[in-house]
Design an enzyme around this catalytic site. Structure first.
Site, mmCIF file in Angstrom:
data_model
loop_
_atom_site.group_PDB
_atom_site.id
_atom_site.type_symbol
_atom_site.label_atom_id
_atom_site.label_comp_id
_atom_site.label_asym_id
_atom_site.label_seq_id
_atom_site.Cartn_x
_atom_site.Cartn_y
_atom_site.Cartn_z
ATOM 1 N N LYS A 98 -6.775 6.599 -10.457
ATOM 2 C CA LYS A 98 -5.482 6.761 -9.798
ATOM 3 C C LYS A 98 -4.367 6.206 -10.678
ATOM 4 O O LYS A 98 -4.410 5.045 -11.107
ATOM 5 C CB LYS A 98 -5.491 5.973 -8.481
ATOM 6 C CG LYS A 98 -5.620 6.835 -7.253
ATOM 7 C CD LYS A 98 -5.582 5.939 -6.040
ATOM 8 C CE LYS A 98 -5.172 6.693 -4.823
ATOM 9 N NZ LYS A 98 -5.133 5.829 -3.640
HETATM 10 O O1 G3P Z 1 -4.181 6.603 -0.134
HETATM 11 C C1 G3P Z 1 -2.939 5.935 -0.003
HETATM 12 C C2 G3P Z 1 -2.891 5.230 1.290
HETATM 13 O O2 G3P Z 1 -3.858 4.235 1.299
HETATM 14 C C3 G3P Z 1 -1.571 4.642 1.665
HETATM 15 O O3 G3P Z 1 -1.559 4.612 3.035
HETATM 16 O O4 G3P Z 1 -0.911 3.941 5.277
HETATM 17 O O5 G3P Z 1 -0.545 2.370 3.342
HETATM 18 O O6 G3P Z 1 0.847 4.401 3.601
HETATM 19 P P1 G3P Z 1 -0.470 3.781 3.850
#
Ligand code: G3P
Length: 305
Positions: A98
């Site tokens: 990533k």
């Molecule tokens: O894959 C990216 C994800 O983990 C981010 O999610 O919910 O922290 O915006 P969030």
């Protein structure tokens, strides 16, 4: 659409895989930290290398596992990516690195470091998942640079729009962007009624109208789902091989809307995957069929099993 699980918790990965619906795993430094903290709370002394090895082994050859770099400078990102790939890919041949799309380094005053890293890694045959994508423009550049996957952050795009509008919300709340657009259309209609005598050119530059048009969207993007839809459209139009992983997913309805866009993959936390299965009428139906079967003696059929 493929479904990836967005977690670094081994127990969640194992459980979701056992349901037979998981096609990959995505992690990030925050998710790894969360998983390690949980292990520590359980009194386990965790060795991060073996823990990540276990994630790769559990996912197996057919499920890609995204592991993220932490630096912002292209050369460092490439070094870290190679390190992650060389260390963990031999386990199950499933590592994807990533890389953040935009990184701003004070020293260089440049924000194209991510693109340089993606391009170098593509040339070296290391697959990348370009993360923190918030616009179709960023996705386009990532794809041009040679990204294997791009991850638009649907939930965080919604958060940004909601926050700018002063809307209060909880993290997993559904974002009704159509309602927002409807409200703005009504307001715009009211403004235009007041100014029917004015010339189009004057209206075009009218600050009140501009303000209404600019609200409720982020550079013309009205929601995370819409951002993903535009990326799908663009990649299809130009036959771009980069796959789209809709990420930062917050609720079941959002997953359904993402699936409707035709994106390749959606990565979701286990709580959202669970929510996709729930419906009160299904639960009620299951209970009723069971009690009717018992009452009708139908259950006798299965007694010998
Ligand atoms: O894959 C990216 C994800 O983990 C981010 O999610 O919910 O922290 O915006 P969030």
């Amino acid at each position: 659409m493929k479904i990836f699980i967005d977690t670094a918790k081994l127990c969640e990965i194992k459980e979701a895989i056992s349901w037979g619906i998981i096609d990959g795993v995505t992690t990030n430094p925050s998710l790894i930290w969360e998983a390690v903290e949980e292990e520590k709370e359980k009194g386990r002394d965790i060795d991060l290398t073996s823990y990540i090895e276990e994630i790769c082994r559990t996912a197996g050859e057919e499920r890609p596992v995204s592991l993220e770099v932490i630096s912002q400078e292209a050369d460092r990102m490439v070094k870290e990516a190679k390190f992650l790939y060389q260390k963990f890919n031999p386990i199950a041949n499933n590592v994807v690195v990533k890389i953040p799309i935009t990184t701003y380094t004070e020293e260089k005053g440049a924000d194209y470091e991510g693109l340089i890293a993606i391009n170098k890694l593509e040339k070296e045959g290391i697959p990348t998942n370009v993360t923190l994508v918030m616009t179709p423009e960023q996705a386009l550049l990532a794809a041009k640079a040679g990204a294997t996957y791009v991850s638009p952050f649907a939930g965080r795009i919604d958060d940004h729009i909601r926050k700018n509008l002063g809307i209060k919300f909880n993290k997993n709340d559904y974002f009704d962007s159509e309602l927002i657009q409807e409200i703005f259309r009504c307001r715009l209609g009211e403004q235009l009624k007041m100014t029917t005598e004015e010339k189009i050119s004057d209206l075009y530059h009218d600050s009140r109208i501009k303000h209404l048009r600019g609200n409720g969207n982020d550079h013309g993007i009205t929601s995370g789902v819409e951002c993903v839809r535009k990326i799908v459209h663009m990649f299809k139009k130009y036959n771009m091989p980069t796959k789209i992983i809709a990420a930062s997913v917050r609720n079941a309805r959002q997953v359904r809307e993402l699936a409707e866009t035709g994106c390749d993959i959606c990565t979701a936390p286990i709580s959202v995957i669970r929510e996709m299965l729930r419906h009160p009428k299904t639960e009620e139906g299951v209970k009723r069929f069971y009690s009717d079967a018992v009452n009708a003696g139908y259950a006798e059929l299965f007694k010998s099993l």
